[in-house]
Design a protein around this motif. Structure first.
Motif, short mmCIF file in Angstrom:
data_model
loop_
_atom_site.label_atom_id
_atom_site.label_comp_id
_atom_site.label_asym_id
_atom_site.label_seq_id
_atom_site.Cartn_x
_atom_site.Cartn_y
_atom_site.Cartn_z
N GLU A 1 14.10 7.88 5.96
CA GLU A 1 13.90 8.42 4.62
C GLU A 1 13.36 7.34 3.67
O GLU A 1 12.44 7.58 2.89
N GLU A 2 13.90 6.14 3.81
CA GLU A 2 13.44 5.06 2.93
C GLU A 2 12.03 4.62 3.29
O GLU A 2 11.24 4.24 2.42
N THR A 3 11.70 4.70 4.56
CA THR A 3 10.33 4.36 4.99
C THR A 3 9.35 5.37 4.41
O THR A 3 8.28 5.01 3.91
N ARG A 4 9.74 6.64 4.47
CA ARG A 4 8.89 7.69 3.90
C ARG A 4 8.65 7.43 2.41
O ARG A 4 7.54 7.52 1.91
N LYS A 5 9.73 7.07 1.72
CA LYS A 5 9.62 6.82 0.27
C LYS A 5 8.73 5.61 -0.01
O LYS A 5 7.93 5.61 -0.94
N LEU B 1 6.29 4.48 1.82
CA LEU B 1 4.89 4.85 2.06
C LEU B 1 4.33 5.60 0.86
O LEU B 1 3.21 5.37 0.42
N GLN B 2 5.15 6.50 0.33
CA GLN B 2 4.73 7.28 -0.83
C GLN B 2 4.51 6.37 -2.05
O GLN B 2 3.51 6.48 -2.75
N LYS B 3 5.44 5.43 -2.23
CA LYS B 3 5.34 4.50 -3.36
C LYS B 3 4.07 3.64 -3.23
O LYS B 3 3.37 3.38 -4.21
N LEU B 4 3.78 3.24 -2.01
CA LEU B 4 2.58 2.44 -1.76
C LEU B 4 1.32 3.23 -2.10
O LEU B 4 0.37 2.70 -2.68
N ARG B 5 1.33 4.51 -1.74
CA ARG B 5 0.18 5.38 -2.04
C ARG B 5 -0.02 5.51 -3.55
O ARG B 5 -1.13 5.56 -4.04
N GLU B 6 1.11 5.57 -4.27
CA GLU B 6 1.02 5.79 -5.72
C GLU B 6 0.83 4.50 -6.51
O GLU B 6 0.52 4.53 -7.70
N SER B 7 1.03 3.34 -5.82
CA SER B 7 0.99 2.07 -6.56
C SER B 7 -0.43 1.75 -6.96
O SER B 7 -1.40 2.19 -6.36
N ARG B 8 -0.54 0.92 -8.02
CA ARG B 8 -1.86 0.46 -8.43
C ARG B 8 -2.28 -0.65 -7.48
O ARG B 8 -1.50 -1.54 -7.17
N PRO B 9 -3.53 -0.61 -6.98
CA PRO B 9 -3.95 -1.65 -6.03
C PRO B 9 -3.97 -3.03 -6.67
O PRO B 9 -4.01 -3.16 -7.89
N LEU B 10 -3.94 -4.06 -5.83
CA LEU B 10 -4.02 -5.44 -6.32
C LEU B 10 -5.43 -5.68 -6.88
O LEU B 10 -6.41 -5.16 -6.33
N PRO B 11 -5.56 -6.44 -7.95
CA PRO B 11 -6.90 -6.73 -8.46
C PRO B 11 -7.72 -7.46 -7.39
O PRO B 11 -7.18 -8.30 -6.68
N ALA B 12 -9.01 -7.12 -7.29
CA ALA B 12 -9.87 -7.71 -6.24
C ALA B 12 -10.09 -9.20 -6.52
O ALA B 12 -10.09 -9.64 -7.64
#
Ligand code: AMP
Length: 381
Positions: free
Chosen positions: A364-368, A370-381
């Motif tokens: 369950e925490e892994t699922r969360k 992954l979701q948080k990573l999808r929603e996170s703002r990417p690192l500046p290039a």
């Protein structure tokens, strides 16, 4: 025994070759990787890297001159090359096993003739083969290319016979299997090591969650009870014995309920669903691969802690490099990136494991995460 200082060869230089090389190097072996891609992920951890095609004569000669034993990280190596190499060097798994596993028609035919349970399937070599379908064959079904299909690629759901015939023709009439669509409760895999003397060690069983035909998460131990687990170990061990297999073998299953299972697929190598062993077991599937290749005793496969694994697919790079602090600020998480420079949707870029109190919670925490990573703002290039 082949001892540290010797050079081990690996055919294929993707992430599985990379993690094999990391294990071998940390034990003091030298590694020669061979992959047509000059930037293959295994290169970073190899003492030398050959970037020619697998049929290249000078590369075969170079490999034979420099390595003591050879393994593979993917099944689509030309069998003729493996056979050439195996005349002069130890090659594990043996070419005949890789030959079975690289061709779905051969694999499914081998399994069903040997009495192992598989989904109903029909080999299709030419359009006329569709006429021999038994009247009881049910659609929808999956049409799968017999060779070079992986991670849901080279396969499609077909609703009826005309659709199957049309797709077969669109694919250029390459050999395929038409397979019933199975309604399963869970997908489970067994990764085992079979040593040169025939001894078998099983890793803890994992449950696998797929998204669009690609593994998304695994969790171990699989919560299917001891009787079902024992049954799966026993089928998997019998498959390895029947093939006289030596090396790491992964067997993927569909669980139908009532402890009934069908074998979906074999992989003659470490498997994505066994990546949890890197952090969750006393010995990882990659160290075991080195141990078997070098004829060392196999390591303990005991689970250290319930563990879940999440795959990091190229889709996560859609807006830029993902914000790794989402994962790394959790001390229970171990991050594994494969060093691939180009992220593409559907490409496996890395994975992480989360060692948790119990398997359900870890998943369950892994699922969360992954979701948080999808929603996170990417690192500046
Ligand atoms: P494969 O590459 O054959 O392992 O297929 C990838 C994934 O597609 C499997 O892990 C299943 O989730 C799904 N799949 C493959 N074959 C079938 C089938 N016959 N019935 C239902 N789902 C399937």
């Amino acid at each position: 025994m082949i001892l540290p200082g010797a050079t081990l060869g690996v055919l294929g230089g993707g992430q599985l070759g990379r993690m094999f090389a990391m294990s071998a190097r940390s034990m003091g072996y030298r590694v020669a990787s061979w992959d047509p891609d000059p930037n293959a992920p295994a290169r970073d951890f190899s003492t030398c890297h050959l970037s020619t095609g697998f049929e290249d004569e000078s590369a075969i000669a170079c490999f034979l001159e420099n390595v003591q034993a050879i393994t593979t990280e993917f099944e689509n190596v030309p069998i003729a090359t493996l056979e050439r190499l195996s005349r002069e060097r130890i090659v594990l798994p043996q070419p005949h096993s890789v030959g079975i596993c690289q061709d779905r028609i051969r694999e499914k035919t081998f399994l069903s003739r040997s009495g192992f349970p598989v989904p109903v399937f029909h080999p299709v070599l030419r359009t006329a083969d569709f006429e021999n379908l038994s009247g009881s064959f049910l659609f929808p079904a999956l049409l799968k290319k017999s060779r070079l299909g992986y991670d849901g690629k080279g396969q499609a759901l077909v609703q009826n016979l005309p659709e199957a015939v049309r797709l077969f023709s669109e694919w250029g009439e390459v050999p395929c299997i038409l397979e019933e669509r199975v309604t399963f409760l869970r997908e489970i895999s067994v990764v085992l090591g079979r040593g040169r003397g025939g001894e078998i060690r099983y890793f803890p069983l994992s449950e696998n969650i797929h998204h669009q035909g690609v593994l998304e998460m695994s969790v171990a131990p699989a919560n299917i009870g001891e009787r079902a687990s024992e049954k799966l170990r026993s089928i998997s061990g019998a498959i390895a014995e029947k093939m006289e297999y030596t090396g790491i073998l992964a067997v993927e299953y569909f669980m139908l309920g009532d402890d009934r299972f069908l074998v979906n697929e074999l992989a003659p190598r470490p498997h994505n669903s066994g990546h949890f062993t890197l952090d969750g077991c006393r010995t990882s599937q990659f160290e075991q691969q080195v141990r078997i290749l070098c004829d060392l005793p196999m390591g303990e496969t005991t689970l250290v802690s319930p563990v879940a694994m999440g795959n990091l697919m190229g889709d996560l790079w859609g807006k830029g490099e993902p914000d790794w602090s989402v994962l790394l600020s959790d001390p229970r998480v171990k991050l594994h990136l494969y060093g691939k420079s180009e992220a593409r949707p559907g490409r496996k870029m890395g994975h992480f494991t989360l060692l948790g109190g119990d398997a359900v919670q870890a998943l369950e925490e892994t699922r969360k995460l992954l979701q948080k990573l999808r929603e996170s703002r990417p690192l500046p290039a």
